[in-house]
Design a protein around this motif. Structure first.
Motif, PDB file in Angstrom:
ATOM      1  N   THR A  12      19.704  54.576  63.683  1.00 38.70           N
ATOM      2  CA  THR A  12      20.157  53.805  62.533  1.00 38.70           C
ATOM      3  C   THR A  12      19.308  52.551  62.375  1.00 38.70           C
ATOM      4  O   THR A  12      18.758  52.023  63.351  1.00 38.70           O
ATOM      5  CB  THR A  12      21.640  53.404  62.659  1.00 38.70           C
ATOM      6  OG1 THR A  12      21.800  52.420  63.689  1.00 38.70           O
ATOM      7  CG2 THR A  12      22.506  54.614  62.957  1.00 38.70           C
ATOM      8  N   ASN A  36      18.040  56.871  59.742  1.00 37.44           N
ATOM      9  CA  ASN A  36      18.917  56.166  58.809  1.00 37.44           C
ATOM     10  C   ASN A  36      18.298  54.833  58.403  1.00 37.44           C
ATOM     11  O   ASN A  36      17.669  54.140  59.208  1.00 37.44           O
ATOM     12  CB  ASN A  36      20.280  55.904  59.450  1.00 37.44           C
ATOM     13  CG  ASN A  36      21.032  54.781  58.756  1.00 37.44           C
ATOM     14  OD1 ASN A  36      21.048  53.651  59.250  1.00 37.44           O
ATOM     15  ND2 ASN A  36      21.628  55.068  57.607  1.00 37.44           N
ATOM     16  N   VAL A  65      25.622  51.874  57.098  1.00 35.05           N
ATOM     17  CA  VAL A  65      26.443  52.244  58.258  1.00 35.05           C
ATOM     18  C   VAL A  65      27.813  51.574  58.226  1.00 35.05           C
ATOM     19  O   VAL A  65      28.748  52.049  58.881  1.00 35.05           O
ATOM     20  CB  VAL A  65      25.727  51.917  59.593  1.00 35.05           C
ATOM     21  CG1 VAL A  65      24.449  52.719  59.737  1.00 35.05           C
ATOM     22  CG2 VAL A  65      25.471  50.423  59.734  1.00 35.05           C
ATOM     23  N   CYS A  71      28.828  57.117  55.387  1.00 31.37           N
ATOM     24  CA  CYS A  71      28.374  57.670  56.664  1.00 31.37           C
ATOM     25  C   CYS A  71      28.806  59.126  56.797  1.00 31.37           C
ATOM     26  O   CYS A  71      28.001  60.006  57.129  1.00 31.37           O
ATOM     27  CB  CYS A  71      28.937  56.828  57.795  1.00 31.37           C
ATOM     28  SG  CYS A  71      28.556  57.445  59.445  1.00 31.37           S
ATOM     29  N   LEU A  75      26.211  62.433  56.853  1.00 27.38           N
ATOM     30  CA  LEU A  75      25.998  63.154  58.108  1.00 27.38           C
ATOM     31  C   LEU A  75      26.671  64.525  58.164  1.00 27.38           C
ATOM     32  O   LEU A  75      26.149  65.455  58.787  1.00 27.38           O
ATOM     33  CB  LEU A  75      26.488  62.309  59.284  1.00 27.38           C
ATOM     34  CG  LEU A  75      25.674  61.056  59.612  1.00 27.38           C
ATOM     35  CD1 LEU A  75      26.359  60.249  60.706  1.00 27.38           C
ATOM     36  CD2 LEU A  75      24.262  61.428  60.036  1.00 27.38           C
ATOM     37  N   ILE A  87      22.105  59.145  69.991  1.00 33.13           N
ATOM     38  CA  ILE A  87      22.406  58.227  68.898  1.00 33.13           C
ATOM     39  C   ILE A  87      21.886  56.857  69.305  1.00 33.13           C
ATOM     40  O   ILE A  87      22.249  56.338  70.361  1.00 33.13           O
ATOM     41  CB  ILE A  87      23.920  58.106  68.637  1.00 33.13           C
ATOM     42  CG1 ILE A  87      24.572  59.463  68.435  1.00 33.13           C
ATOM     43  CG2 ILE A  87      24.180  57.196  67.437  1.00 33.13           C
ATOM     44  CD1 ILE A  87      26.102  59.389  68.445  1.00 33.13           C
ATOM     45  N   ASN A  89      22.167  53.257  68.029  1.00 36.87           N
ATOM     46  CA  ASN A  89      22.831  52.358  67.094  1.00 36.87           C
ATOM     47  C   ASN A  89      22.058  51.045  67.032  1.00 36.87           C
ATOM     48  O   ASN A  89      22.286  50.118  67.824  1.00 36.87           O
ATOM     49  CB  ASN A  89      24.283  52.118  67.526  1.00 36.87           C
ATOM     50  CG  ASN A  89      25.153  53.336  67.319  1.00 36.87           C
ATOM     51  OD1 ASN A  89      25.276  53.840  66.213  1.00 36.87           O
ATOM     52  ND2 ASN A  89      25.754  53.826  68.398  1.00 36.87           N
ATOM     53  N   ASN A 120      31.454  53.905  63.035  1.00 34.05           N
ATOM     54  CA  ASN A 120      31.337  54.896  61.964  1.00 34.05           C
ATOM     55  C   ASN A 120      30.364  56.015  62.319  1.00 34.05           C
ATOM     56  O   ASN A 120      30.629  57.194  62.062  1.00 34.05           O
ATOM     57  CB  ASN A 120      30.895  54.222  60.668  1.00 34.05           C
ATOM     58  CG  ASN A 120      31.931  53.271  60.125  1.00 34.05           C
ATOM     59  OD1 ASN A 120      33.104  53.326  60.478  1.00 34.05           O
ATOM     60  ND2 ASN A 120      31.493  52.355  59.260  1.00 34.05           N
ATOM     61  N   VAL A 121      29.232  55.647  62.903  1.00 34.25           N
ATOM     62  CA  VAL A 121      28.210  56.646  63.234  1.00 34.25           C
ATOM     63  C   VAL A 121      28.576  57.404  64.509  1.00 34.25           C
ATOM     64  O   VAL A 121      28.551  58.638  64.548  1.00 34.25           O
ATOM     65  CB  VAL A 121      26.829  55.980  63.373  1.00 34.25           C
ATOM     66  CG1 VAL A 121      25.794  56.984  63.883  1.00 34.25           C
ATOM     67  CG2 VAL A 121      26.385  55.393  62.031  1.00 34.25           C
ATOM     68  N   THR A 122      28.944  56.679  65.548  1.00 34.35           N
ATOM     69  CA  THR A 122      29.221  57.322  66.835  1.00 34.35           C
ATOM     70  C   THR A 122      30.437  58.228  66.744  1.00 34.35           C
ATOM     71  O   THR A 122      30.435  59.355  67.271  1.00 34.35           O
ATOM     72  CB  THR A 122      29.419  56.257  67.926  1.00 34.35           C
ATOM     73  OG1 THR A 122      28.295  55.368  67.934  1.00 34.35           O
ATOM     74  CG2 THR A 122      29.536  56.910  69.294  1.00 34.35           C
ATOM     75  N   GLN A 124      31.458  59.846  64.279  1.00 34.20           N
ATOM     76  CA  GLN A 124      31.138  61.039  63.506  1.00 34.20           C
ATOM     77  C   GLN A 124      30.446  62.105  64.358  1.00 34.20           C
ATOM     78  O   GLN A 124      30.688  63.296  64.197  1.00 34.20           O
ATOM     79  CB  GLN A 124      30.223  60.632  62.333  1.00 34.20           C
ATOM     80  CG  GLN A 124      29.908  61.735  61.352  1.00 34.20           C
ATOM     81  CD  GLN A 124      31.032  61.982  60.370  1.00 34.20           C
ATOM     82  OE1 GLN A 124      32.078  61.348  60.439  1.00 34.20           O
ATOM     83  NE2 GLN A 124      30.837  62.911  59.470  1.00 34.20           N
TER      84      GLN A 124
END
Length: 245
Positions: A12, A36, A65, A71, A75, A87, A89, A120-122, A124
């Motif tokens: 990201t 990202n 993000v 997000c 994804l 990942i 971040n 939000n990213v992790t 997911q």
């Protein structure tokens, strides 16, 4: 290594600076990259070109993000067919001012990108990592989050929160062989440090210079490698020995 055998790293904030260096370095080490970024398409395409020159494939994922719906929408279609091994971040920014003068938006914006973006990213991707019983989560934090810096209460709080999240998540997922660590850069040559007074900064750095994005990327690359398989829940400082007051 054939592309079908390459692992995927989701980076990201990868359009420039530390994120770009991480993405390119991981591509050189055999990863395909999900890159990202928020809105700078030109910068992201330059990074994509370097990733492809290194032999990797690059999927561009422009979204904020801090926006959980954006997000998920970005994804979800790709997670149906593939799971990132790593990942990173990295997305973040600073809005520096004294807390007494800080607006609620300056507080919330910084917290939502760093801590909200991490969640939000992790959140997911993590369920698929757990099913595969492997993976790496690496959070880019800051020396500011370890020691505190005046004028950066929002930024320091966000990065300190990410350090706490790193340690807690590492405990949650270790049995599934997912390793979670943080890398804490100090003063690094990026857009965020261009306006800082070097005459005041360098005396705080025992090595006598500010760092390079590549030096942060090399630490992330190590943590994504097979050489780091017994390391989790740790924070690695890349700061030239700096100890901010």
């Amino acid at each position: 290594m054939a592309n079908s055998e390459r692992k995927i790293a989701l980076v990201t904030g990868g359009g420039k600076g530390i994120g770009a260096a991480i993405a390119i370095t991981l591509a050189q080490s055999g990863f395909d990259i999900w890159l990202n970024y928020r809105s700078d398409h030109d910068a992201a395409n330059l990074v994509k070109n370097e990733i492809e020159q290194a032999g990797g494939q690059c999927l561009l994922l422009p979204f904020d993000v801090a926006d959980i719906a954006a997000c998920e929408n970005a994804l979800k279609p790709y997670l149906e067919n593939a799971t990132p091994f790593a990942i990173i971040n990295n997305a973040g920014f600073a809005k520096d001012t004294l807390l007494a003068l800080m607006s609620s938006q300056e507080w919330n914006d910084v917290i939502s990108v760093h801590l909200g973006g991490f969640f939000n990213v992790t959140r997911q991707v993590l369920p698929q990592m757990l099913r595969k019983r492997c993976g790496r989560v690496i959070n880019i934090v800051s020396t500011s989050g370890q020691t505190g810096v005046g004028g950066q209460t929002n930024y320091s709080a966000a990065k300190a929160g990410m350090i706490g999240a790193t340690r807690s998540l590492a405990m949650e997922v270790a049995k599934r062989k997912i390793l979670v660590n943080a890398v804490a850069p100090g003063f690094i040559e990026t857009e965020m440090t261009e306006e800082l007074p070097l005459d005041k900064i360098l005396p705080m750095v025992p090595l006598g210079r500010i760092g390079k994005a590549q030096e942060v990327a090399d630490m992330v690359d190590f943590l994504c490698s097979d050489k780091a398989e017994y390391i989790t829940g740790q924070v690695f400082s890349v700061n030239g020995g700096a100890c901010m007051p």
